[in-house]
Motif scaffolding. Structure first.
Motif, mmCIF file in Angstrom:
data_model
loop_
_atom_site.group_PDB
_atom_site.id
_atom_site.type_symbol
_atom_site.label_atom_id
_atom_site.label_comp_id
_atom_site.label_asym_id
_atom_site.label_seq_id
_atom_site.Cartn_x
_atom_site.Cartn_y
_atom_site.Cartn_z
ATOM 1 N N HIS A 149 0.842 -1.226 0.007
ATOM 2 C CA HIS A 149 -0.065 -0.123 0.056
ATOM 3 C C HIS A 149 0.703 1.003 0.019
ATOM 4 N N GLY A 201 -2.072 1.930 -4.153
ATOM 5 C CA GLY A 201 -3.208 1.704 -3.528
ATOM 6 C C GLY A 201 -4.185 2.481 -4.077
ATOM 7 N N THR A 209 -7.037 -1.866 5.038
ATOM 8 C CA THR A 209 -5.892 -1.180 5.590
ATOM 9 C C THR A 209 -6.052 -0.134 6.399
ATOM 10 N N LYS A 255 -9.734 -0.514 -5.317
ATOM 11 C CA LYS A 255 -9.584 0.170 -3.913
ATOM 12 C C LYS A 255 -10.809 0.906 -3.728
#
Length: 400
Positions: free
Chosen positions: A91, A115, A236, A181
């Protein structure tokens, strides 16, 4: 196919015992291109932690063992240093800059995943950039066609979450775009978060691709978000503080978070700079044994050097401060990251035959200060620094 959780952490341990011995194919008598000599090799994928040489020829690892008897026109003296598989940052935002891939390579990052910097409108140019870079780069396409908008929030206008455009972007860039994402903070989505997430799944599902979702201060509660995730999806900013983080009101890990992990959802650290973690959530998570599967930076460019990110080795060092072993930390930026995304499945290891991506790190002792995203400071006794990098069998430039 994703591995089960027990096999995910430190995969290939059974084969590691054999490969930790000096080994070379029939090419033993041939000259190597490069040898990394005398370092402490730490490779969780092989179960190795000891002084070894690593030999490279033709862009591949050809031997790993003690005192390799071979010639090479180039050597790296790694005595007193750590030698690991090339670091993988799953990321970051290296594709935002023309020289972004080369800059993260200076940090020891031989493979990276951007990301979601770009949506369908910009993904083709980003794909061209990463394909021409010196290290292995891959992309997540943002479900918002305009990509990241830190000023207005790219999902406040839900019409920007166009499933057909996202699918077409993936189809045009198969092999480079390896997931979708979606950023789910309230300032990005407003009340649109769950619908944006559903659309991201619609875009990813026909291609069998995972999502990476960014959590922290979301409009909807985290259990509602987690209920829409499938095996292999990645969360994340796992230590993002309230509202709607991984902790309940008493500071315990939410049962829905533990359930998501059991069914194969992965959790990534994602250091970042803005509201992505504080020491309180970090400490509570670690003390309860809830560690991220992977460690990443959320690096955004040279300005990251002057924030609490600095580089991936610095972010790794934060976990050393809280008692994780070197092997535990290195696994989370090598073998675990390689298993999280299939595009990296041949990376994150020093096994014979693997691409010769190698990172040499210096572990310094002293007093080092580490910051969270809220200017909170913790002091540690060890910090990792990039020393040398080999990518594709060639020594890369180093940071000065």
């Amino acid at each position: 196919m994703m591995m089960n959780r027990r096999r995910f952490l430190y995969a290939a341990a059974a084969g590691g015992a054999m490969l930790s011995l000096p080994y070379m194919p029939k090419l033993w008598a041939a000259s190597c291109d490069l040898i990394v000599r005398g370092g402490r090799v730490v490779d969780p994928s092989l179960g190795i932690d000891g002084i070894r040489d690593v030999a490279v020829a033709g862009g591949r690892i050809v031997a790993i063992g003690e005192n390799i008897k071979a010639d090479a026109p180039e050597t790296i003296d790694a005595r007193g240093k750590l030698v690991t598989p090339g670091l993988i940052d799953i990321h970051c935002h290296a594709a935002q800059l023309k020289d972004g891939p080369a800059l993260v390579l200076l940090d020891g990052v031989t493979s990276y995943l951007d990301g979601g910097s770009y949506g369908a409108d910009g993904i083709d140019q980003a794909a061209s950039l990463v394909k021409s870079g010196p290290n292995l780069g891959r992309l997540l396409v943002n479900i918002s066609r305009i990509g990241v908008d830190t000023q207005k929030g790219e999902l406040r206008d839900l019409s920007l979450a166009d499933v057909d455009l996202a699918r077409a972007a993936i189809a045009r860039n198969r092999g480079v775009v390896i997931g979708v994402k979606v950023r789910l903070s309230n300032n990005v989505t407003g009340p649109n978060d769950l619908e944006a997430l559903r659309r991201a799944q619609e875009a990813a599902t026909p291609f069998g691709l995972p999502l990476m979702i960014h959590i922290g201060q979301s409009y909807s509660p985290l259990p509602a978000i987690l209920s829409l995730l499938k095996r292999g999806d990645v969360v994340t900013h796992v230590y993002a503080p309230a509202p709607n983080g991984i902790l309940d009101d008493s500071g315990r890990i939410l049962p829905e978070v533990l359930s998501a992990r059991r069914r194969g959802v992965l959790f990534d650290f994602g250091n970042g700079t803005l509201q992505h973690f504080n020491w309180d959530v970090f400490e509570r998570g670690v003390k309860q044994g809830f560690l991220p599967d992977t460690i990443s930076t959320d690096w955004v460019g040279p300005q990251s050097r002057t924030t609490n990110v600095v580089d991936l080795p610095n972010v790794m060092s934060k976990f050393l401060t809280f008692g994780l072993s070197l092997s535990d930390v290195i696994a989370r930026v090598t073998v675990n990251s390689a298993r999280a995304f299939g595009a990296f499945s041949d990376r994150g290891t020093l096994k014979v035959g693997a691409p010769a991506d190698i990172t040499v790190l210096e572990l310094r002792e002293g007093s080092f200060q580490f910051q969270d995203n809220y200017k909170g400071v913790r002091t540690g006794r060890q910090r990792l620094f990039p020393f040398a990098t080999v990518v594709g069998g060639k020594k890369a430039p180093h940071r000065v």
